[in-house]
Motif scaffolding. Sequence first.
Motif, PDB file in Angstrom:
ATOM      1  N   CYS A   5     -14.072  22.242   0.605  1.00  0.00           N
ATOM      2  CA  CYS A   5     -15.315  22.875   0.114  1.00  0.00           C
ATOM      3  C   CYS A   5     -16.005  23.635   1.243  1.00  0.00           C
ATOM      4  O   CYS A   5     -16.724  23.030   2.046  1.00  0.00           O
ATOM      5  N   LEU A  20     -18.539  25.431   1.105  1.00  0.00           N
ATOM      6  CA  LEU A  20     -20.003  25.346   1.021  1.00  0.00           C
ATOM      7  C   LEU A  20     -20.519  24.030   1.630  1.00  0.00           C
ATOM      8  O   LEU A  20     -21.622  23.991   2.157  1.00  0.00           O
ATOM      9  N   CYS A  21     -19.716  22.978   1.567  1.00  0.00           N
ATOM     10  CA  CYS A  21     -20.087  21.734   2.256  1.00  0.00           C
ATOM     11  C   CYS A  21     -20.125  21.962   3.768  1.00  0.00           C
ATOM     12  O   CYS A  21     -21.037  21.501   4.455  1.00  0.00           O
ATOM     13  N   CYS A  49     -16.417  21.314  -3.765  1.00  0.00           N
ATOM     14  CA  CYS A  49     -16.712  19.967  -4.255  1.00  0.00           C
ATOM     15  C   CYS A  49     -17.366  20.116  -5.637  1.00  0.00           C
ATOM     16  O   CYS A  49     -17.725  21.222  -6.041  1.00  0.00           O
ATOM     17  N   HIS A  69     -21.047  21.584  -5.505  1.00  0.00           N
ATOM     18  CA  HIS A  69     -21.153  23.014  -5.211  1.00  0.00           C
ATOM     19  C   HIS A  69     -20.513  23.871  -6.310  1.00  0.00           C
ATOM     20  O   HIS A  69     -20.887  25.026  -6.479  1.00  0.00           O
TER      21      HIS A  69
HETATM   22 ZN   LIG Z   1     -19.429  21.096  -1.349  1.00  0.00          ZN
END
Ligand SMILES: [Zn+2]
Length: 230
Positions: free
Chosen positions: A21, A23-24, A155, A158
């Motif tokens: 992920c 964005l994580c 994830c 997200h």
């Molecule tokens: Zn994420």
Amino acid sequence: MFSQHIDTAPVLEAFAKGGECPLCALRDQTEAEYLEQFLGGSVMVPAARVLVNEKGFCARHFAQLYESGNHLGLALMTHTHLKEKIAGLEKRWAEPRKERLLAPRRPRQPETGMQSCALCERLNATMDRYASTTVWLWKNDDGFRERFDGSLGLCVEHTEAVLAASPGNAMREAVIKLELENLRRVEKELEWFTLKFDYRNQDKPWGNAKDALPRAILKLAGINPRDKGE
Ligand SMILES: [Zn+2]
Ligand SMILES: [Zn+2]
């Protein structure tokens, strides 16, 4: 639509690095920056001070701020917040019992998470913006779209954020397809991880399953347990 000055660089960079992920990873990076900013007392603009006085921090961010070692900076912020908190509690607890019963019941806060937090609030606002940026790039940048569609997905949380930020159907379909494919991939890898504990499978190859557990946890909870404390 976004104007020209939209900052796409952090999102492009995160997706270029890949992983379960991006964005994580971007959230972790942003969180670390904000922790530093909140403790750099001199850069704390009045608006941030007001926010901290009102919200304080959640358990996770109090712990991280404490660990960072600037105890004077944290004490100053905590002191003004505590004073404001006491004033608020004094008012709330002084309400006659009857009135309190009539007032709309506020849901009980869970033991962890969901606590009011100045850092979470800023982080969530930024991550909402990055989710919108992801959608904007997918629609306007062919290279990004190709990279996104060929990625390992995001994830669950997200994915929901990107879905919430994509008004059209085209990206929605692409995101759902990508996410389900990749959740199934991780599910199979995790299954093989558990089967490897069977002595009959001892000598069979791991394939991609060796780190399937932390990757499954990342998909589900947005945190890689192996990164904890680093
Ligand atoms: Zn994420
Ligand atoms: Zn927080």
